[in-house]
Enzyme design. Sequence first.
Site, PDB file in Angstrom:
ATOM      1  N   ASN A  75       0.828  -1.218   0.000  1.00  0.00           N
ATOM      2  CA  ASN A  75       0.000   0.000   0.000  1.00  0.00           C
ATOM      3  C   ASN A  75       0.858   1.263   0.000  1.00  0.00           C
ATOM      4  OD1 ASN A  75      -3.086  -0.477   0.168  1.00  0.00           O
ATOM      5  ND2 ASN A  75      -2.182  -2.080   1.443  1.00  0.00           N
TER       6      ASN A  75
ATOM      7  N   HIS B 208      -8.253  -0.732   6.098  1.00  0.00           N
ATOM      8  CA  HIS B 208      -8.481  -2.015   6.779  1.00  0.00           C
ATOM      9  C   HIS B 208      -9.096  -3.005   5.789  1.00  0.00           C
ATOM     10  CE1 HIS B 208      -9.050  -4.660  10.184  1.00  0.00           C
ATOM     11  NE2 HIS B 208     -10.229  -4.958   9.668  1.00  0.00           N
TER      12      HIS B 208
HETATM   13  C1  GAR Z   1      -3.250  -4.386   4.153  1.00  0.00           C
HETATM   14  O1  GAR Z   1      -4.118  -5.381   3.658  1.00  0.00           O
HETATM   15  C2  GAR Z   1      -3.961  -3.513   5.160  1.00  0.00           C
HETATM   16  O2  GAR Z   1      -5.307  -3.304   4.855  1.00  0.00           O
HETATM   17  C3  GAR Z   1      -3.807  -4.325   6.402  1.00  0.00           C
HETATM   18  O3  GAR Z   1      -2.494  -4.806   6.357  1.00  0.00           O
HETATM   19  C4  GAR Z   1      -2.141  -5.041   4.997  1.00  0.00           C
HETATM   20  C5  GAR Z   1      -0.784  -4.433   4.728  1.00  0.00           C
HETATM   21  O4  GAR Z   1      -0.313  -4.816   3.474  1.00  0.00           O
HETATM   22  N1  GAR Z   1      -4.058  -3.552   7.586  1.00  0.00           N
HETATM   23  C6  GAR Z   1      -4.620  -4.030   8.677  1.00  0.00           C
HETATM   24  O5  GAR Z   1      -4.954  -5.202   8.813  1.00  0.00           O
HETATM   25  C7  GAR Z   1      -4.818  -3.019   9.789  1.00  0.00           C
HETATM   26  N2  GAR Z   1      -5.645  -3.552  10.827  1.00  0.00           N
HETATM   27  P1  GAR Z   1       0.916  -4.055   2.815  1.00  0.00           P
HETATM   28  O6  GAR Z   1       2.036  -4.033   3.868  1.00  0.00           O
HETATM   29  O7  GAR Z   1       1.282  -4.873   1.623  1.00  0.00           O
HETATM   30  O8  GAR Z   1       0.456  -2.666   2.466  1.00  0.00           O
END
Ligand code: GAR
Length: 191
Positions: free
Chosen positions: A13, A108
């Site tokens: 992200n 989220h």
């Molecule tokens: C994402 O899916 C985000 O929505 C989630 O962690 C992942 C990070 O992925 N966040 C949560 O679960 C917050 N409670 P990334 O490191 O590849 O961006």
Amino acid sequence: MKLAVFASGSGSNFQSIVNAIHEGRLDASVEVLICDKPDAFVIERATKENIPYFAFQAKEYENKTAYERVIIEKLEEHGIDFIALAGYMRLIGPTLLERYPEKIVNIHPSLLPSFPGKDAIGQAFRAGVKVTGVTIHYVDAGMDTGPIIAQKAVDLEEDETEESIAAKIHEVEHAIYPETLQKIQANLSRV
Ligand code: GAR
């Protein structure tokens, strides 16, 4: 909008936000990455993009107030006016919330208020839901409880695995986080 991105993991992200800025889809700059896992892959991404980062380990501080004060120093050094949490697996405490009121958003991987907290994708898989999705919300003192800004549903088929759900969710996240930040940025610059 001078952004700080907070992340704990892979940082896909983080990357989608940076890419949107490079491609002119998001009128902002990522001035600093804040990371609570010094070996997280997101740090490699920041290095490649020449974005400064502050990596810390919570256990090296007396309490949350102590490390959040240090984070605020870093944010102030970089003139940050908005914070995007992108897979930052830690609750934001009152120290940061009071310094940046209504200036912190989170993404989220579920349709909140369903499946808050950790492993939202696994929770959805185990519940056998046919629709899940992604939520972007303002951060308050609770766990994934602040006012909702944007949501997008993801339909699930009969044969989904946790991995296939995660792939669908991430694809949606990478589209809607930059889009939503751009809408927030447009509103902020209007006032
Ligand atoms: C994402 O899916 C985000 O929505 C989630 O962690 C992942 C990070 O992925 N966040 C949560 O679960 C917050 N409670 P990334 O490191 O590849 O961006």
